[in-house]
Design a protein around this motif. Structure first.
Motif, PDB file in Angstrom:
ATOM      1  N   UNK A   1       0.847  -1.192   0.000  1.00  0.00           N
ATOM      2  CA  UNK A   1       0.000   0.000   0.000  1.00  0.00           C
ATOM      3  C   UNK A   1       0.880   1.238   0.000  1.00  0.00           C
ATOM      4  N   UNK A   2       0.541   2.187  -0.865  1.00  0.00           N
ATOM      5  CA  UNK A   2       1.234   3.483  -0.901  1.00  0.00           C
ATOM      6  C   UNK A   2       0.216   4.582  -0.617  1.00  0.00           C
TER       7      UNK A   2
ATOM      8  N   UNK B   1       5.423  -2.856   4.498  1.00  0.00           N
ATOM      9  CA  UNK B   1       4.660  -2.929   3.246  1.00  0.00           C
ATOM     10  C   UNK B   1       3.701  -1.756   3.056  1.00  0.00           C
ATOM     11  N   UNK B   2       3.756  -0.774   3.947  1.00  0.00           N
ATOM     12  CA  UNK B   2       2.993   0.467   3.777  1.00  0.00           C
ATOM     13  C   UNK B   2       3.990   1.600   3.574  1.00  0.00           C
ATOM     14  N   UNK B   3       3.835   2.311   2.478  1.00  0.00           N
ATOM     15  CA  UNK B   3       4.735   3.391   2.101  1.00  0.00           C
ATOM     16  C   UNK B   3       3.927   4.678   1.992  1.00  0.00           C
ATOM     17  N   UNK B   4       4.605   5.807   2.059  1.00  0.00           N
ATOM     18  CA  UNK B   4       3.933   7.098   1.914  1.00  0.00           C
ATOM     19  C   UNK B   4       4.804   8.018   1.076  1.00  0.00           C
ATOM     20  N   UNK B   5       4.157   8.890   0.298  1.00  0.00           N
ATOM     21  CA  UNK B   5       4.889   9.767  -0.619  1.00  0.00           C
ATOM     22  C   UNK B   5       4.131  11.071  -0.810  1.00  0.00           C
ATOM     23  N   UNK B   6       4.884  12.120  -1.083  1.00  0.00           N
ATOM     24  CA  UNK B   6       4.274  13.409  -1.392  1.00  0.00           C
ATOM     25  C   UNK B   6       4.124  14.291  -0.169  1.00  0.00           C
ATOM     26  N   UNK B   7       3.243  15.268  -0.262  1.00  0.00           N
ATOM     27  CA  UNK B   7       3.110  16.293   0.765  1.00  0.00           C
ATOM     28  C   UNK B   7       2.739  15.735   2.135  1.00  0.00           C
ATOM     29  N   UNK B   8       2.127  14.566   2.199  1.00  0.00           N
ATOM     30  CA  UNK B   8       1.689  13.992   3.470  1.00  0.00           C
ATOM     31  C   UNK B   8       2.865  13.548   4.337  1.00  0.00           C
ATOM     32  N   UNK B   9       4.087  13.543   3.787  1.00  0.00           N
ATOM     33  CA  UNK B   9       5.243  13.036   4.532  1.00  0.00           C
ATOM     34  C   UNK B   9       6.105  14.132   5.144  1.00  0.00           C
ATOM     35  N   UNK B  10       5.842  15.390   4.862  1.00  0.00           N
ATOM     36  CA  UNK B  10       6.791  16.415   5.281  1.00  0.00           C
ATOM     37  C   UNK B  10       6.105  17.761   5.456  1.00  0.00           C
ATOM     38  N   UNK B  11       6.531  18.475   6.485  1.00  0.00           N
ATOM     39  CA  UNK B  11       5.996  19.812   6.739  1.00  0.00           C
ATOM     40  C   UNK B  11       6.444  20.811   5.680  1.00  0.00           C
ATOM     41  N   UNK B  12       7.621  20.566   5.096  1.00  0.00           N
ATOM     42  CA  UNK B  12       8.180  21.470   4.096  1.00  0.00           C
ATOM     43  C   UNK B  12       8.413  20.731   2.775  1.00  0.00           C
ATOM     44  N   UNK B  13       9.016  21.432   1.820  1.00  0.00           N
ATOM     45  CA  UNK B  13       9.366  20.854   0.504  1.00  0.00           C
ATOM     46  C   UNK B  13       8.154  20.290  -0.218  1.00  0.00           C
ATOM     47  N   UNK B  14       7.058  21.017  -0.174  1.00  0.00           N
ATOM     48  CA  UNK B  14       5.854  20.585  -0.886  1.00  0.00           C
ATOM     49  C   UNK B  14       5.951  21.029  -2.340  1.00  0.00           C
ATOM     50  N   UNK B  15       6.745  20.291  -3.115  1.00  0.00           N
ATOM     51  CA  UNK B  15       6.974  20.588  -4.513  1.00  0.00           C
ATOM     52  C   UNK B  15       6.571  19.399  -5.370  1.00  0.00           C
ATOM     53  N   UNK B  16       6.131  19.655  -6.594  1.00  0.00           N
ATOM     54  CA  UNK B  16       5.798  18.574  -7.510  1.00  0.00           C
ATOM     55  C   UNK B  16       7.023  17.690  -7.728  1.00  0.00           C
ATOM     56  N   UNK B  17       8.191  18.312  -7.877  1.00  0.00           N
ATOM     57  CA  UNK B  17       9.410  17.530  -8.111  1.00  0.00           C
ATOM     58  C   UNK B  17       9.693  16.587  -6.951  1.00  0.00           C
ATOM     59  N   UNK B  18       9.499  17.058  -5.717  1.00  0.00           N
ATOM     60  CA  UNK B  18       9.718  16.205  -4.545  1.00  0.00           C
ATOM     61  C   UNK B  18       8.691  15.088  -4.495  1.00  0.00           C
ATOM     62  N   UNK B  19       7.437  15.401  -4.837  1.00  0.00           N
ATOM     63  CA  UNK B  19       6.382  14.391  -4.809  1.00  0.00           C
ATOM     64  C   UNK B  19       6.640  13.292  -5.839  1.00  0.00           C
ATOM     65  N   UNK B  20       7.067  13.690  -7.038  1.00  0.00           N
ATOM     66  CA  UNK B  20       7.365  12.705  -8.081  1.00  0.00           C
ATOM     67  C   UNK B  20       8.509  11.801  -7.644  1.00  0.00           C
ATOM     68  N   UNK B  21       9.540  12.399  -7.049  1.00  0.00           N
ATOM     69  CA  UNK B  21      10.668  11.604  -6.561  1.00  0.00           C
ATOM     70  C   UNK B  21      10.215  10.607  -5.490  1.00  0.00           C
TER      71      UNK B  21
END
Length: 313
Positions: free
Chosen positions: A114-115, A272-292
């Motif tokens: 799950x991501x 087996x549970x992963x998280x990505x994008x803005x939900x993982x960090x208070x800062x660095x809410x960028x499309x480039x960071x989310x894609x990475x």
């Protein structure tokens, strides 16, 4: 099966909750590993606004985030193993041993991994028609939209030191910056108040009653106290709430900030549970960071799915 029992759908290798840049990046990466992946896109989130992203390489002049999402969906269509669902996910349960089940109002879906790419809920100022202004002349991020507002009349909205600091940072882009608390509280420290005064940035402790504008372009903000603040751009620094409901249902550990805690592979505290994008960090809410992060989470999930004989250790 009773009338209230959820209908069971075929199992996928990975379920991704969230159809923004992080979730779509993860889906593409997994599809290219020849995995069966199911993406849930509720049609909400920052990338559904009128935003133009200019920080992502390869798009001179920028690209509207809605168009970026559209292109990603078209790209996924080349992979039969990738499916997109517009069901709203309301619940999640399971573990790495038994697998995971996510539920909508009338269906249940299962997967081995799950991501979570569920994003955040921004606390924008609310006034009649406010949604139309988001991404056009009402923003939340100096890194995303500060440059395009050089020299303009900028109104920073927020009642905390974070808002005061943003106003100070904006002052490097324009000498026409004001701050409006838009709250019955003013929690800006005296240190920041002195810095604002020294920079010539007016602070008004009042709340928004309405705006003047057209087609998403602001001309002025009208306060409850009767002030008319002429402005070209509003930067909302009223905070955001990470969408962690599903993570909490699964027992995923959160950071003190309230965001999902992940390691360098985007692994949460639940295997087996992963998280990505803005939900993982208070800062660095960028499309480039989310894609990475989406790609990183997908690679980690793919490795988890390999049988032991295909793993290096």
């Amino acid at each position: 099966m009773t009338a209230t029992s959820p209908e069971r759908h075929p199992t996928a290798d990975t379920i991704i909750v969230g159809g923004g840049p992080a979730g779509l990046s993860a889906a593409l990466c997994l599809a290219r590993y020849n995995r069966q992946v199911l993406v849930f896109d509720g049609g909400r989130g920052r990338s559904t606004h009128h935003q133009v992203n200019r920080n992502y390489i390869g798009f001179p002049g920028g690209i509207a985030t809605v168009d970026l999402r559209k292109r990603a969906v078209e790209q996924l269509a080349d992979y039969p193993g990738a499916r997109l669902s517009h069901h709203q996910v309301i619940g999640a349960e399971g573990d790495a041993e038994r697998g995971f089940t996510v539920r909508s109002q009338s269906h249940a879906f299962t997967a081995r991994t799950l991501i979570l790419a569920t994003g955040v809920l921004d606390h924008f100022p609310h006034f009649p028609g406010w949604e139309r202004y988001v991404g056009e002349s009402m923003f939340w991020c100096i890194a995303c939209d500060g440059y395009e507002n050089r020299g303009r009349r900028i109104l920073v909205v927020g009642h905390t030191d974070a808002a005061a600091a943003e106003a100070m940072q904006m002052h490097s882009l324009s000498d026409r910056v004001q701050l409006l608390t838009n709250s019955h509280r003013n929690e800006i420290s005296e240190v920041l108040c002195r810095r604002l005064r020294a920079a010539g940035i007016p602070v008004l402790h009042d709340q928004i009653r309405g705006v003047e504008g057209d087609q998403g372009r602001l001309r002025a903000v009208i306060t409850r106290g009767g002030e008319r603040l002429e402005t070209d751009s509003l930067f909302s620094i009223q905070g955001a709430t990470p969408e962690t409901r599903l993570a909490e249902q699964l027992g995923v550990e959160l950071a003190p900030t309230g965001y999902i805690r992940v390691d360098t592979e985007q692994q949460t505290s639940v295997p087996a549970v992963y998280a990505a994008g803005d939900v993982t960090s208070l800062h660095s809410h960028q499309v480039s960071a989310a894609v990475h992060e989406g790609s990183q989470a997908a690679s980690a999930a793919n490795y988890f799915l390999y049988p032991p004989e295909l793993k290096s250790a």
